[in-house]
Design a protein around this motif. Structure first.
Motif, PDB file in Angstrom:
ATOM      1  N   LEU A  14       0.833  -1.211   0.000  1.00  0.00           N
ATOM      2  CA  LEU A  14       0.000   0.000   0.000  1.00  0.00           C
ATOM      3  C   LEU A  14       0.869   1.262   0.000  1.00  0.00           C
ATOM      4  O   LEU A  14       0.611   2.200  -0.753  1.00  0.00           O
ATOM      5  N   ILE A  15       1.891   1.260   0.863  1.00  0.00           N
ATOM      6  CA  ILE A  15       2.799   2.417   0.923  1.00  0.00           C
ATOM      7  C   ILE A  15       3.452   2.635  -0.442  1.00  0.00           C
ATOM      8  O   ILE A  15       3.540   3.756  -0.939  1.00  0.00           O
ATOM      9  N   PHE A  16       3.848   1.538  -1.078  1.00  0.00           N
ATOM     10  CA  PHE A  16       4.492   1.588  -2.388  1.00  0.00           C
ATOM     11  C   PHE A  16       3.558   2.229  -3.423  1.00  0.00           C
ATOM     12  O   PHE A  16       3.964   3.092  -4.196  1.00  0.00           O
ATOM     13  N   ILE A  17       2.280   1.784  -3.390  1.00  0.00           N
ATOM     14  CA  ILE A  17       1.287   2.321  -4.338  1.00  0.00           C
ATOM     15  C   ILE A  17       1.101   3.822  -4.113  1.00  0.00           C
ATOM     16  O   ILE A  17       1.063   4.611  -5.061  1.00  0.00           O
ATOM     17  N   VAL A  18       1.021   4.208  -2.830  1.00  0.00           N
ATOM     18  CA  VAL A  18       0.839   5.636  -2.508  1.00  0.00           C
ATOM     19  C   VAL A  18       2.029   6.443  -3.016  1.00  0.00           C
ATOM     20  O   VAL A  18       1.869   7.496  -3.643  1.00  0.00           O
ATOM     21  N   ILE A  19       3.255   5.916  -2.790  1.00  0.00           N
ATOM     22  CA  ILE A  19       4.461   6.625  -3.244  1.00  0.00           C
ATOM     23  C   ILE A  19       4.436   6.783  -4.765  1.00  0.00           C
ATOM     24  O   ILE A  19       4.690   7.861  -5.298  1.00  0.00           O
ATOM     25  N   LEU A  20       4.066   5.698  -5.472  1.00  0.00           N
ATOM     26  CA  LEU A  20       3.995   5.756  -6.933  1.00  0.00           C
ATOM     27  C   LEU A  20       2.980   6.804  -7.381  1.00  0.00           C
ATOM     28  O   LEU A  20       3.235   7.580  -8.304  1.00  0.00           O
ATOM     29  N   GLY A  21       1.837   6.817  -6.708  1.00  0.00           N
ATOM     30  CA  GLY A  21       0.779   7.780  -7.036  1.00  0.00           C
ATOM     31  C   GLY A  21       1.259   9.200  -6.858  1.00  0.00           C
ATOM     32  O   GLY A  21       1.074  10.046  -7.745  1.00  0.00           O
TER      33      GLY A  21
END
Ligand SMILES: [Zn+2]
Length: 182
Positions: A14-21
């Motif tokens: 989830l953190i990874f997805i947020v960072i990518l976003g």
């Protein structure tokens, strides 16, 4: 223990997805700022996005190197090669360019392998025997852009504009700007 690990994994993903976003959003915002795409007319902006897509389908990557340009910036550019050293890059003073009304963009070819912007009209990166530049121009015209390379006299080959039938003078009057067309 096993369950905790799963939860941890989900949190990391989830953190990874947020960072990518956030990175994606920053990239778009940065480009809008750098190339002044914010002040573009919505139809021009939409067509610009279509042009990027259509070019990609032909195996050509392009970069939009300029969008909206303020009247002040236009006047500064006009001074290049005249009252300031350098080559002449424009024949339009502040208020005389469709860039000043968010109706024009400039493009160039991009080579992702060399990470290089290419201004060479003969460059054939997709190796289909045709100039990449002219392939992009063909797509741009289909989308309703006029091309600066078709101008009489000074040819502005990166330049694409949509006038919607309005002359520069009409646009200039409409904006009621304090800058004089002298
Ligand atoms: Zn231009």
């Amino acid at each position: 223990m096993q369950k905790n690990r799963k939860i941890l994994m989900i949190i990391i993903v989830l953190i990874f997805i947020v960072i990518l976003g956030v990175m994606g959003w920053l990239y778009v915002a940065f480009n809008e700022m750098k190339y002044n795409l914010k002040g573009l007319h919505p139809t021009v902006k939409q067509s610009m996005e279509q042009l990027i897509k259509k070019s990609k389908q032909r195996g050509i990557e392009i970069r939009i190197t300029e969008g909206f340009r303020s009247i002040n910036k236009q006047n500064q550019l006009y001074q290049l090669g005249r009252s300031k050293p350098g080559a002449i890059v424009t024949y339009a003073k502040g208020g005389q360019s469709y860039h000043n009304y968010g109706l024009a963009i400039d493009f160039a070819i991009y080579d992702p392998k060399r990470r290089k912007i290419i201004w060479d009209l003969a460059y054939d990166g997709n190796q289909n025997g045709k100039s990449d530049w002219m392939e992009v121009v063909t797509e741009a015209k289909k989308l309703g852009f006029d091309w600066g390379g078709d101008w009489q006299g000074f040819k502005d080959t990166p330049h694409l504009e949509m006038t919607f039938g309005q002359t520069i003078w009409e646009l200039y009057i409409q904006t009621k700007t304090v800058h004089a067309l002298k």
